[in-house]
Every structure is written in C-alpha cells, then in structure tokens.
Write an enzyme that holds these catalytic residues in place. Structure first.
Site, PDB file in Angstrom:
ATOM      1  N   SER A 131       0.823  -1.205   0.000  1.00 21.36           N
ATOM      2  CA  SER A 131       0.000   0.000   0.000  1.00 21.36           C
ATOM      3  C   SER A 131       0.856   1.254   0.000  1.00 21.36           C
ATOM      4  O   SER A 131       0.376   2.328  -0.313  1.00 21.36           O
ATOM      5  CB  SER A 131      -0.850   0.052   1.267  1.00 21.36           C
ATOM      6  OG  SER A 131      -1.523  -1.135   1.455  1.00 21.36           O
ATOM      7  N   HIS A 151      -1.238  -2.669  -7.225  1.00 22.11           N
ATOM      8  CA  HIS A 151      -1.956  -2.320  -5.993  1.00 22.11           C
ATOM      9  C   HIS A 151      -3.470  -2.315  -6.199  1.00 22.11           C
ATOM     10  O   HIS A 151      -4.006  -1.475  -6.932  1.00 22.11           O
ATOM     11  CB  HIS A 151      -1.474  -0.943  -5.500  1.00 22.11           C
ATOM     12  CG  HIS A 151      -2.075  -0.561  -4.199  1.00 22.11           C
ATOM     13  ND1 HIS A 151      -2.561   0.685  -3.931  1.00 22.11           N
ATOM     14  CD2 HIS A 151      -2.292  -1.305  -3.088  1.00 22.11           C
ATOM     15  CE1 HIS A 151      -3.061   0.689  -2.706  1.00 22.11           C
ATOM     16  NE2 HIS A 151      -2.900  -0.503  -2.174  1.00 22.11           N
ATOM     17  N   GLU A 198      -3.391   0.369  -9.275  1.00 21.21           N
ATOM     18  CA  GLU A 198      -2.205   1.177  -9.556  1.00 21.21           C
ATOM     19  C   GLU A 198      -1.070   0.232  -9.936  1.00 21.21           C
ATOM     20  O   GLU A 198      -0.861  -0.785  -9.267  1.00 21.21           O
ATOM     21  CB  GLU A 198      -1.816   1.979  -8.313  1.00 21.21           C
ATOM     22  CG  GLU A 198      -2.846   3.045  -7.965  1.00 21.21           C
ATOM     23  CD  GLU A 198      -2.669   3.633  -6.562  1.00 21.21           C
ATOM     24  OE1 GLU A 198      -2.827   4.844  -6.416  1.00 21.21           O
ATOM     25  OE2 GLU A 198      -2.398   2.871  -5.612  1.00 21.21           O
ATOM     26  N   ASN A 227      -3.787   5.986  -1.799  1.00 18.47           N
ATOM     27  CA  ASN A 227      -3.565   5.920  -0.352  1.00 18.47           C
ATOM     28  C   ASN A 227      -2.990   7.209   0.208  1.00 18.47           C
ATOM     29  O   ASN A 227      -3.236   7.555   1.367  1.00 18.47           O
ATOM     30  CB  ASN A 227      -2.647   4.748   0.006  1.00 18.47           C
ATOM     31  CG  ASN A 227      -3.414   3.443   0.085  1.00 18.47           C
ATOM     32  OD1 ASN A 227      -4.637   3.452   0.148  1.00 18.47           O
ATOM     33  ND2 ASN A 227      -2.711   2.339   0.076  1.00 18.47           N
TER      34      ASN A 227
HETATM   35  N1  CAA Z   1     -15.924  -9.177  -1.127  1.00 18.83           N
HETATM   36  C1  CAA Z   1     -16.520  -9.304  -2.315  1.00 18.83           C
HETATM   37  N2  CAA Z   1     -17.604  -8.565  -2.684  1.00 18.83           N
HETATM   38  C2  CAA Z   1     -18.089  -7.696  -1.783  1.00 18.83           C
HETATM   39  C3  CAA Z   1     -17.507  -7.511  -0.520  1.00 18.83           C
HETATM   40  C4  CAA Z   1     -16.389  -8.308  -0.210  1.00 18.83           C
HETATM   41  N3  CAA Z   1     -15.763  -8.177   0.958  1.00 18.83           N
HETATM   42  N4  CAA Z   1     -18.192  -6.550   0.148  1.00 18.83           N
HETATM   43  C5  CAA Z   1     -19.172  -6.152  -0.690  1.00 18.83           C
HETATM   44  N5  CAA Z   1     -19.094  -6.831  -1.837  1.00 18.83           N
HETATM   45  C6  CAA Z   1     -19.936  -6.655  -3.002  1.00 18.83           C
HETATM   46  C7  CAA Z   1     -21.335  -7.123  -2.775  1.00 18.83           C
HETATM   47  O1  CAA Z   1     -21.503  -8.495  -3.099  1.00 18.83           O
HETATM   48  C8  CAA Z   1     -22.108  -6.221  -3.715  1.00 18.83           C
HETATM   49  O2  CAA Z   1     -21.986  -6.730  -5.031  1.00 18.83           O
HETATM   50  P1  CAA Z   1     -23.168  -6.510  -6.087  1.00 18.83           P
HETATM   51  O3  CAA Z   1     -23.311  -5.034  -6.294  1.00 18.83           O
HETATM   52  O4  CAA Z   1     -22.661  -7.239  -7.300  1.00 18.83           O
HETATM   53  O5  CAA Z   1     -24.378  -7.118  -5.452  1.00 18.83           O
HETATM   54  C9  CAA Z   1     -21.366  -4.901  -3.671  1.00 18.83           C
HETATM   55  O6  CAA Z   1     -20.047  -5.239  -3.234  1.00 18.83           O
HETATM   56  C10 CAA Z   1     -21.992  -3.938  -2.694  1.00 18.83           C
HETATM   57  O7  CAA Z   1     -22.055  -4.594  -1.437  1.00 18.83           O
HETATM   58  P2  CAA Z   1     -23.186  -4.378  -0.351  1.00 18.83           P
HETATM   59  O8  CAA Z   1     -24.465  -3.957  -1.017  1.00 18.83           O
HETATM   60  O9  CAA Z   1     -23.236  -5.553   0.546  1.00 18.83           O
HETATM   61  O10 CAA Z   1     -22.591  -3.277   0.542  1.00 18.83           O
HETATM   62  P3  CAA Z   1     -22.338  -1.785   0.222  1.00 18.83           P
HETATM   63  O11 CAA Z   1     -23.211  -1.262  -0.864  1.00 18.83           O
HETATM   64  O12 CAA Z   1     -22.364  -1.162   1.541  1.00 18.83           O
HETATM   65  O13 CAA Z   1     -20.860  -1.779  -0.359  1.00 18.83           O
HETATM   66  C11 CAA Z   1     -18.525  -1.641  -0.205  1.00 18.83           C
HETATM   67  C12 CAA Z   1     -19.780  -2.287   0.356  1.00 18.83           C
HETATM   68  C13 CAA Z   1     -18.318  -2.139  -1.636  1.00 18.83           C
HETATM   69  C14 CAA Z   1     -17.386  -2.119   0.664  1.00 18.83           C
HETATM   70  C15 CAA Z   1     -18.713  -0.087  -0.209  1.00 18.83           C
HETATM   71  O14 CAA Z   1     -19.113   0.330   1.064  1.00 18.83           O
HETATM   72  C16 CAA Z   1     -17.443   0.664  -0.571  1.00 18.83           C
HETATM   73  O15 CAA Z   1     -17.086   0.782  -1.744  1.00 18.83           O
HETATM   74  N6  CAA Z   1     -16.746   1.203   0.454  1.00 18.83           N
HETATM   75  C17 CAA Z   1     -15.509   1.942   0.272  1.00 18.83           C
HETATM   76  C18 CAA Z   1     -14.358   0.973   0.240  1.00 18.83           C
HETATM   77  C19 CAA Z   1     -13.039   1.640  -0.047  1.00 18.83           C
HETATM   78  O16 CAA Z   1     -12.841   2.829   0.046  1.00 18.83           O
HETATM   79  N7  CAA Z   1     -12.044   0.805  -0.423  1.00 18.83           N
HETATM   80  C20 CAA Z   1     -10.681   1.245  -0.654  1.00 18.83           C
HETATM   81  C21 CAA Z   1      -9.925   1.265   0.635  1.00 18.83           C
HETATM   82  S1  CAA Z   1      -8.225   1.667   0.392  1.00 18.83           S
HETATM   83  C22 CAA Z   1      -7.505   0.231  -0.055  1.00 18.83           C
HETATM   84  O17 CAA Z   1      -8.085  -0.807  -0.073  1.00 18.83           O
HETATM   85  C23 CAA Z   1      -6.085   0.314  -0.425  1.00 18.83           C
HETATM   86  C24 CAA Z   1      -5.120   0.029   0.624  1.00 18.83           C
HETATM   87  O18 CAA Z   1      -4.001  -0.319   0.267  1.00 18.83           O
HETATM   88  C25 CAA Z   1      -5.365   0.262   2.027  1.00 18.83           C
END
Ligand code: CAA
Length: 373
Positions: free
Chosen positions: A119, A140, A152, A190
């Site tokens: 990250s 990434h 990325e 990030n």
């Molecule tokens: N694994 C696989 N699929 C998942 C999942 C998981 N852990 N969590 C959710 N999903 C899928 C669901 O199956 C659903 O798919 P469909 O649209 O095909 O039905 C979709 O994602 C939406 O899920 P939900 O309706 O259950 O939940 P939600 O609408 O609240 O979405 C979320 C959940 C996708 C996590 C959304 O809240 C989101 O995008 N959050 C922001 C996440 C973010 O910012 N990520 C980046 C973080 S930084 C990083 O990762 C980099 C690093 O190096 C630290």
C-alpha cells in the site's frame, strides 16, 4: 509476455480478494500462505466472498464451483515455481516483504514477474531483495478487490518498461481501470485517502466530533459509501497506521503522524473488521451510523473535504498524477460518487482555496494553506 498461471502470496482479505479477481477472469491461480492455518483462512475468505455472490444471484453455484476449481491452495512456495506472475499480499512490514521476495526469486521460474500489492512501502527496496529487479513492479488493488475497479501499477527506476506495460495490460484484462505511477509512499489513492482518514481520527481525538458524526457527515453530505471510521475498520487500522508511518517518514509533516486514536485501538488488538472490532463492534450487524447534530456534521464535512481537495490539487500540481487518474482512483478505487476534480469544478477553485485558507487560519496548521499560485 503472456499470463496463464498466477500466484498469490498471503491470503488475508486482500490476498484472497486478488485470488478471486484472477480466478473469475479465467486464470489458473495458486494461493500460498505461511501455514496450513493461514491457507484455511484464505480458502474460507474466497468461499465466503463467492457464496455471497451466489446468494445475491450474481453467480450461479456452477460458476462459483468453476472459479473455485481454478484455485490451488497450499503453504509451500515451491507451488509457485512455474507461475508467470506472483502477486505478494502480505502485511505491510518491509522486512517480511523483502524476505518473501528473496524466497520467490529462488523458486519462481526466471521469466516469472513478481509484483507486490504494498500500500505504501518502497517497491524499489522490495525489488532489490531479488536478482530480477527489472521484473518487479507494484500491483496495488483496493478493498474489496473483486468490487473496486481500479489498480495502480508501480514501476520503479529499475523496472523493465515492457514489464510495466504488460502488467498494466493485464490489469485492464481483469476489467480494472489502471494508472501507472512512480514509487512514492501511498502512490495516488492511499496518499490522499489515508491523510483524510488520519485527519478524521485527529478530529475525533480532539473531541470535536464523535465517530458517528464523522461517519454520518461523509455518508450524508458527500454520499460516500462509508464514513472514515467505518473505512478504517474495513481496511484494517494496523495497516492504516503502517501506511501513515511511511507517509510521515516521507513528508515529515505533523498532520501525517498516525493519530493517537488509531494507535490506541491497535495497541488494544482492535484492528477493525478482521478482528471483530475497531472503531465499531462487528459481533452484531453494522448499521450506517447516524447523528442529528447538523452543525457539527457540516463543520467536520467541510474540514475533511477541504483538506482532501487541497491534497488533490497539490498532487496534480506537482505532476505526480493527472486529474483523470486521481478522479478515477478515488471513484473506482474507493467507490466515491465524484472525483475530487469534479467536486472542485462544481464548488469552484476559488471557493476551495478560500476554504483552505480558513481551515489553516482556524486550526493554525500551515499545511492546510492553499498552494501559492
Ligand atoms: N468481497 C466481495 N464482494 C463484496 C464484498 C467483499 N468483501 N463486500 C461487498 N461486496 C460486493 C457485494 O456483493 C455487492 O456486489 P453486487 O453489487 O454485485 O451485489 C457490492 O459489493 C456492494 O455490497 P453491499 O451492497 O453488501 O454493501 P455496500 O453497498 O455497503 O458496499 C462496499 C460495500 C463495496 C465495501 C462499499 O461500502 C465501498 O465501496 N466502500 C468503500 C471501500 C473503499 O474505500 N475501499 C478502498 C480502501 S483503500 C484500499 O483498499 C487500499 C489500501 O491499500 C489500504
């Protein structure tokens, strides 16, 4: 360069998610973790994610079985010997990653490409642990990897440009929007996201708002899919602390010192969803936080967004990334409804600069001042 067999080392949430991404795209995948127990956790992570898709009607049971059938799990690095690409997704500890890369260098066939999902750590330093540093890149992904449509690709000064180009093409073949970036702590997303998350916890630490107010503010006033404390819990608070330490070592700015509230939770073993609790308790189902104090929500929303937009402007102005890549990264990597430059266009640059100056003057933190033009 062609890819058919892909290795993934580390089968936590990110590693298992990366296994799923490749297996869904038809690749043969070898998932390796450090012990039988860690392998079982990885197998369980993949099964859980696929069964969620099946229960939502997004995949048939047969498709899920075919995807699972493409994956072989095991605890031995030698399983990776004839992989065309191995993606490492171990915890953010440089010594651990360099040790993994030197082992991979011994076992993976000479033409194999090695990628780290780090990250924020130096891809260059990780590459130097091998005798094939030209074939080492950063790749990434964002959490959840099967959902977020951005990756990325980090080339170092010693990466072979053909390797960077072919891994970028592979990212596109996985259905992701790709951005090529150079090896700087936090890369694009990030650097911007973690500073925003750290800022939120600094506000919490100062007692200016509660976690519910911070989370409700960003969900309700910017339509973010999650608030900052919820997102810290998703990513893993320990991971976020490590990323902030790397960013702080690079910038030396006080605003980049990991916020006390995160350090305390990590010291308590509360790393977020993966340990069952973090800012929130996940032993019961988690509902979107709410709060009715509109004034506090408006203030923290303005402060968080202002600092974040200022960082985006600075990142683009220094030539590190284009506004297209920054907007795509924040929308497709983090699920934000608008890219930061789309927000700036809507609000007006002069208003954003005025807000930055107000924030800097009110808090006495000069890092929030707008760039001099
Ligand atoms: N694994 C696989 N699929 C998942 C999942 C998981 N852990 N969590 C959710 N999903 C899928 C669901 O199956 C659903 O798919 P469909 O649209 O095909 O039905 C979709 O994602 C939406 O899920 P939900 O309706 O259950 O939940 P939600 O609408 O609240 O979405 C979320 C959940 C996708 C996590 C959304 O809240 C989101 O995008 N959050 C922001 C996440 C973010 O910012 N990520 C980046 C973080 S930084 C990083 O990762 C980099 C690093 O190096 C630290």
């Amino acid at each position: 360069m062609s890819y058919s067999k892909i290795g993934v080392v580390g089968l936590g949430i990110m590693g298992a998610g990366i296994v799923e991404v490749f297996a869904r795209s038809g690749y043969e995948v070898i998932g390796v973790a450090e012990s039988e127990a860690a392998v079982e956790i990885g197998r369980g992570n993949l099964a859980k994610s696929l069964s969620r898709a099946v229960s939502k009607g997004k995949l048939s049971q047969n498709e899920s079985d075919v995807i699972t059938g493409r994956v072989t799990f095991g605890p031995e690095f030698k399983l990776l010997s004839d992989c065309d690409l191995v993606v490492e997704a171990a915890p953010e500890i440089l010594s651990l990653k360099t040790s993994i890369f030197s082992q991979l260098d011994q076992v993976v066939k000479p033409s194999g490409i090695l990628a780290t999902n780090t990250s924020s750590l130096s891809v260059t330093q990780i590459a130097q642990a091998t005798n094939r540093s030209g074939q080492v890149v950063g790749l990434h992904f964002f959490n959840p990897a099967p959902v977020q449509k951005f990756v990325e690709v980090i080339g170092t000064k010693i990466s072979d440009p053909d390797v960077v180009a072919s891994v970028t093409a592979l990212g596109a073949a996985l259905g992701k929007r790709t951005a090529q970036v150079t090896d700087k702590p936090g890369f694009i997303v990030n650097k911007l996201l973690l500073r925003y998350l750290n800022h939120a916890v600094q506000i919490l630490d100062a007692g200016s708002a509660s976690k519910e107010q911070l989370d409700a503010a960003m969900r309700e006033l910017s339509n973010y899919p999650m608030g900052p404390c919820e997102l810290l819990d998703l990513v893993g608070i320990d991971t976020c602390v490590e990323i902030m330490k790397t960013i702080h070592a690079d910038t030396g700015l006080d605003i980049d010192i990991p916020a006390q509230g995160m350090l305390e939770l990590v010291a308590d073993g509360k790393m977020g969803r993966k340990t069952g609790s973090g800012f929130y308790d996940y032993s019961q189902s988690h509902e979107a936080p709410t709060d009715s104090d509109e004034l506090i929500k408006a203030q923290v929303h303005l402060d968080l967004v202002t600092a974040y937009l200022g960082d985006c402007i600075a990142m683009q102005a220094t030539g590190y990334a284009s506004r297209e890549d920054i907007d795509a990264g924040m929308k497709l990597g983090c699920g934000l409804p608008e890219g930061p430059f789309e927000v700036i266009e809507r609000v007006g640059l002069s208003q954003v600069r005025k807000n930055q100056a107000d924030l800097a003057n009110r808090t006495g933190i000069s890092s929030y001042q707008p760039l001099s033009l």
